[in-house]
Design a protein around this motif. Structure first.
Motif, PDB file in Angstrom:
ATOM      1  N   TRP A 313       0.838  -1.201   0.000  1.00 52.04           N
ATOM      2  CA  TRP A 313       0.000   0.000   0.000  1.00 52.04           C
ATOM      3  C   TRP A 313       0.869   1.245   0.000  1.00 52.04           C
ATOM      4  O   TRP A 313       0.642   2.176  -0.751  1.00 52.04           O
ATOM      5  N   LYS A 316       2.419   2.136  -3.082  1.00 50.43           N
ATOM      6  CA  LYS A 316       1.370   2.455  -4.056  1.00 50.43           C
ATOM      7  C   LYS A 316       1.377   1.452  -5.207  1.00 50.43           C
ATOM      8  O   LYS A 316       1.038   1.763  -6.332  1.00 50.43           O
ATOM      9  N   SER A 319      -4.007  -0.554  -5.293  1.00 51.01           N
ATOM     10  CA  SER A 319      -4.978   0.444  -4.842  1.00 51.01           C
ATOM     11  C   SER A 319      -5.471   0.052  -3.454  1.00 51.01           C
ATOM     12  O   SER A 319      -5.520  -1.140  -3.120  1.00 51.01           O
ATOM     13  N   PRO A 320      -5.830   1.049  -2.641  1.00 45.34           N
ATOM     14  CA  PRO A 320      -6.330   0.730  -1.299  1.00 45.34           C
ATOM     15  C   PRO A 320      -7.536  -0.197  -1.352  1.00 45.34           C
ATOM     16  O   PRO A 320      -7.669  -1.102  -0.538  1.00 45.34           O
ATOM     17  N   ARG A 321      -8.402  -0.004  -2.342  1.00 42.88           N
ATOM     18  CA  ARG A 321      -9.613  -0.825  -2.451  1.00 42.88           C
ATOM     19  C   ARG A 321      -9.243  -2.297  -2.665  1.00 42.88           C
ATOM     20  O   ARG A 321      -9.762  -3.193  -2.008  1.00 42.88           O
ATOM     21  N   ALA A 322      -8.309  -2.534  -3.589  1.00 42.98           N
ATOM     22  CA  ALA A 322      -7.902  -3.915  -3.883  1.00 42.98           C
ATOM     23  C   ALA A 322      -7.270  -4.546  -2.653  1.00 42.98           C
ATOM     24  O   ALA A 322      -7.511  -5.714  -2.334  1.00 42.98           O
ATOM     25  N   ILE A 324      -7.778  -3.726   0.530  1.00 42.71           N
ATOM     26  CA  ILE A 324      -8.777  -3.989   1.574  1.00 42.71           C
ATOM     27  C   ILE A 324      -9.567  -5.249   1.250  1.00 42.71           C
ATOM     28  O   ILE A 324      -9.813  -6.089   2.110  1.00 42.71           O
ATOM     29  N   ILE A 325      -9.980  -5.372  -0.008  1.00 43.18           N
ATOM     30  CA  ILE A 325     -10.731  -6.578  -0.399  1.00 43.18           C
ATOM     31  C   ILE A 325      -9.895  -7.828  -0.167  1.00 43.18           C
ATOM     32  O   ILE A 325     -10.366  -8.829   0.387  1.00 43.18           O
ATOM     33  N   THR A 326      -8.643  -7.770  -0.587  1.00 47.32           N
ATOM     34  CA  THR A 326      -7.753  -8.932  -0.421  1.00 47.32           C
ATOM     35  C   THR A 326      -7.570  -9.259   1.055  1.00 47.32           C
ATOM     36  O   THR A 326      -7.637 -10.423   1.459  1.00 47.32           O
TER      37      THR A 326
END
Lengths: 475, 389
Positions: A313, A316, A319-322, A324-326
């Protein structure tokens, strides 16, 4: 006589594991073909026994052929349907370019010759495993004993038939005994060769995973050399071809941490997340291997997982979204495995560590340092590995601590130093003085140690760090 | 090889004294007319010289005999030849130069009944003084033996180096501790030490790994001198990076070590094949458990599901947990007193258990079971007994 039950016995879990890995990879395939089957077997067997165990204790599904097949059928359906539905939407897998062979021909021939020599021993020890009775204590007191009782009673039990008390070994996850119960059920009787054969398969899976981990970073000759070194270590070979659970644990540990390294090295965000998800799955399964898996290694792996995710993270790279999902998926899988097993232990009053408690009156334990030194350097257990390993750690410390290799190095150092502290300052010192726990602890870490050694050796020989990860697909 | 170097080497070989390659021993023969050494006897009956040796007795109390020692060579092995009337627990003692004059170091020895030679690898003990100046023997009350000969044996440096090489290739066997560690190469400096390697635990020799570590150190020194002295100052050609050269040398040593350990591991597999896998039932020997697994296999047709059987095993053969595992689904019990409910009894290495005149199992002369029969006699002290209904 052995071929058919063994084939079914290994193939079904391997298919379960392969489908699960495929699902976890989702749309970004990262595992090589042989690697996926090897890892799939490991994952599939542990997960299948997890499900079979809870199906028995919660739903009364017996440990019979039909009971086990019901479990496998349910898993294959649950994992197979998504695979069928997803097939058309998943991009085809293109293997990344692997590092080119740069070693001179003479080196490659020497590696092949060494490999052939080691292969002879591995094969002979496998044959011996199939043809002789169980020999070592923990086999007849724990792993095989419990498996045989489960097989005879067609059900899980904490007690043994001759005593109402719950023995200490019942605190261990039942994965290894249940795998033997499964094989005996297929064979129709308890046969030593058949039920013990699984240990060799775990060993071969480990060697393949070590090879493929190295192959992503090194030329083929060096990747082979790493796997050969691991197989050549005398104590590793004895463990790999004996009915003990330490190599079984080590393959879970190795896969967990190696996948984190691949995640760090990936230049493609999708591949990094795929590696991270699979690592999360392996970390979850570590808790259902041996008590040490939960008590000692899971916290370290969870920490490394979190650090890897944070690093990605910060870089960079994803992405933060990816991320978090992972992380949520990995966390969910971990909870799905850990919560039921811990709940089972709590409700049955089973201890969480090994049967022996730790005396918290810390004081220097005499002769432990000598015993550890003898086991590490002055016996035949590890060949000449440790002088090489520690020497390379010192000489190539930048690579060991400032590149992605630091994940492996950290994973080795934390449990090793924690165990050393326990041996040097607590009543657990007997495990070092008698050379029992100390040697087993090294078996758990040995694939990581050998991988580090091979990577640093390459670094030394070529005077440069390992080649960067190549996510360029073959065309 | 060229002719001149061959001539030089041959000349060197011929001029080196034969003694450089020979074992040296000093022999004290007590069957001669004169007593070898001057002995100080304490509390023993006065020993008498006979044509068969020195007759030593200790009728009333334990005693000892001590002599000064002044040999032209060091001593690594002591061989003592006795003819004893009964087994005796004696002691060999000696004076270490580092200790005061009246302090001695002792080694327990057991002299068997009859004629025997005790070969003592005294050099294996850290407390042994190779140039000890006095040595003695202590005997318990009741001793009655003939001391016939003492040999003080020494090997020179070349012999010791050769023995190190031979002992390096002596292999251990797979044992229950092999799951935790393997001894690896252990080197000895005399043939007796090599013969006894791995018969005592821990083995008395020195780890062979030391040789590799010294070799690595020597290689490191040579490479360092070569790179930082020979190349810059003497103009020698540099053949590669020093670390890479060291790694190559390390690789060579690694291969040697791997060959040694690999052959040991292969010997484990060969032993298993020769003694167990290839043998018919009734003759299988499995590692240190000898015929135990064979016994369990032969007993299996009788120890079926639901059968309760009793195990009586020798104290020095604690096989109960293994019997329990291999016998399942039959249930094993460990009776400590007579039991009329057990259908089968398994004896393992019990020389005090027999079948009496009324066909009952008898332990130390006391009946422990109803009448029955021996189903299978596995060896003189192991059998399966079935109570007949």
């Amino acid at each position: 006589m052995m071929i058919l039950p063994l084939t079914i016995g290994f193939l079904l879990p391997a298919c379960v594991g392969w489908l699960l890995l495929d699902l976890v990879e989702w749309k970004v395939h990262v595992l090589e073909r042989e690697e996926k089957w090897a890892l799939g077997f490991v994952v599939g067997m542990t997960l299948s026994m997890f499900v079979a165990f809870f199906a028995n204790v919660l739903l009364g599904v017996p440990f019979t052929a039909s009971g086990f097949l019901m479990v496998f059928a349910a898993l294959l359906i649950a994992l197979g349907i998504p695979w069928v539905l997803r097939r058309k939407s998943v991009p085809p897998y293109f293997a990344p370019l692997l590092p080119a062979e740069t070693m001179p021909r003479g080196v490659r021939i020497a590696v092949m010759a060494l490999g052939a020599w080691v292969a002879v021993r591995v094969l002979l020890f496998c044959l011996t495993l199939l043809l002789v009775p169980s020999f070592f204590d923990d086999t007849t007191d724990n792993w095989n004993l419990r498996g045989k009782i489960f097989y005879l009673q067609k059900s899980f039990t904490l007690q043994f038939p001759w005593s109402p008390n719950i023995p200490g070994v019942s605190s261990y996850p039942p994965t290894v005994p249940l795998a033997k119960t499964w094989l005996a059920t297929l064979a129709g009787s308890w046969q030593e060769g058949i039920v013990n054969s699984i240990h060799f398969i775990w060993f071969i899976a480990l060697l393949l995973l070590v090879y493929w981990t190295l192959r992503r970073m090194l030329p083929m000759s060096f990747a082979l050399l790493g796997a050969i070194i691991l197989a050549s270590l005398p104590l590793e070979l004895i463990h790999g071809t004996s009915a003990y659970a330490d190599v079984f644990l080590s393959v879970h540990l190795f896969a967990s941490v190696a996948l984190l390294v691949h995640a760090l090295r990936s230049e493609d965000a999708g591949r990094a997340m795929s590696f991270l998800r699979i690592s999360g799955l392996m970390i979850a399964l570590v808790t259902f291997t041996k008590n040490e898996g939960w008590a000692l290694y899971f916290p370290v792996l969870a920490l490394l997982f979190a650090i890897t995710a944070l690093w990605l993270w910060r870089k960079k790279a994803v992405s933060p979204r990816a991320l978090i999902i992972t992380a949520l998926i990995a966390g969910g899988v971990i909870l799905a495995i850990v919560v039921p097993w811990i709940a089972f232990k709590l409700t049955n009053g089973l201890p969480f560590g090994n049967a022996k408690g730790i005396d918290l009156n810390f004081r220097w334990q005499k002769n432990v340092l000598l015993s550890v030194t003898v086991n590490t350097f002055f016996e035949g257990n590890w060949g000449l590995l440790f002088p090489l390993f520690f020497g390379l750690l010192a000489l190539r410390w930048k690579t060991a601590f400032r590149t992605s290799v630091v994940t492996l190095t950290t994973f080795f150092l934390i449990p090793y130093l924690v165990q050393m502290f326990a041996y040097l300052f607590t009543g657990l010192s007997t495990e070092a003085l008698l050379q029992t726990g100390y040697a087993r602890g090294l078996i758990h870490l040995m694939p990581v140690i050998v991988t580090i050694t091979t990577l640093l050796m390459y670094d030394l020989v070529t005077c440069r760090p390992t080649p960067p990860s190549s996510d360029i697909n073959r065309t | 090889m060229r002719l001149l170097p061959r001539i030089i080497l041959s000349a060197l070989f011929l001029t080196v004294p034969a003694a450089a390659f020979a074992m040296t021993e000093a022999i004290w023969d007590f069957r001669q007319e004169s007593l070898p050494g001057e002995w100080r006897v304490s509390n023993l009956d006065l020993p008498t010289m006979t044509s068969d040796g020195l007759h030593v007795t200790a009728k009333d109390k334990p005693g000892s005999m001590l002599t000064q020692l002044s040999l032209p060579h060091a001593t690594e092995v002591i061989s003592i030849h006795f003819v004893s009337n009964g087994q005796i627990d004696a002691r060999l003692f000696w004076h270490e130069h580092v200790r005061s004059e009246d302090q001695y170091t002792e080694l327990n020895i057991t002299i068997p009944n009859g004629e025997s030679t005790l070969d003592l690898n005294v050099d294996a003990y850290a407390e042994w003084d190779r140039h000890t100046d006095s040595i003695g023997l202590a005997f318990p009350q009741g001793t009655d033996l003939l001391l016939q000969e003492i040999r003080f044996v020494h090997w020179n440096a070349l012999e010791k180096i050769a023995e190190v090489w031979r002992s390096f290739w002596k292999f251990d066997t797979m044992s229950p501790i092999s799951i935790n560690f393997v001894w690896g190469p252990v080197v000895e400096y005399n043939p007796l030490g090599t013969v006894k390697l791995f018969t005592e635990l821990p083995p008395r020799g020195r780890s062979g790994n030391w040789i590799f570590f010294f070799a690595l150190l020597a290689i490191a020194v040579v490479i360092t001198l070569y790179r930082y002295v020979a190349v810059p100052r003497m103009g020698m050609k540099q053949f590669g990076h020093p670390l890479v050269l060291f790694l190559l040398a390390f690789g060579g040593l690694w291969v040697l070590y791997d060959i040694r350990m690999g052959l040991e591991l292969l010997s484990y597999a060969k032993n298993d094949y020769d003694l167990y896998i290839s043998q018919p039932q009734g003759r299988k020997i499995f590692r240190n458990y000898q015929n135990f697994n064979d016994i369990m296999e032969q007993s299996a047709p009788y120890l079926k599901d639901g059968v309760h059987f009793g195990l009586l095993m020798a104290r020095d053969a604690p096989v109960d947990s293994m019997v329990r595992y291999f016998a399942l689904p039959a249930i094993m019990e460990l009776p400590t007193e007579p039991n009329n409910d057990l259908r089968y009894w398994l004896m393992f290495r019990r020389n005090d258990v027999t079948v009496d005149a009324e066909n009952r199992l008898s332990v130390g002369g006391v009946p422990w079971s109803p009448p029955g029969r021996i189903v299978t006699q596995f060896d003189p002290n192991s059998f399966l007994f079935e109570v007949t209904p």
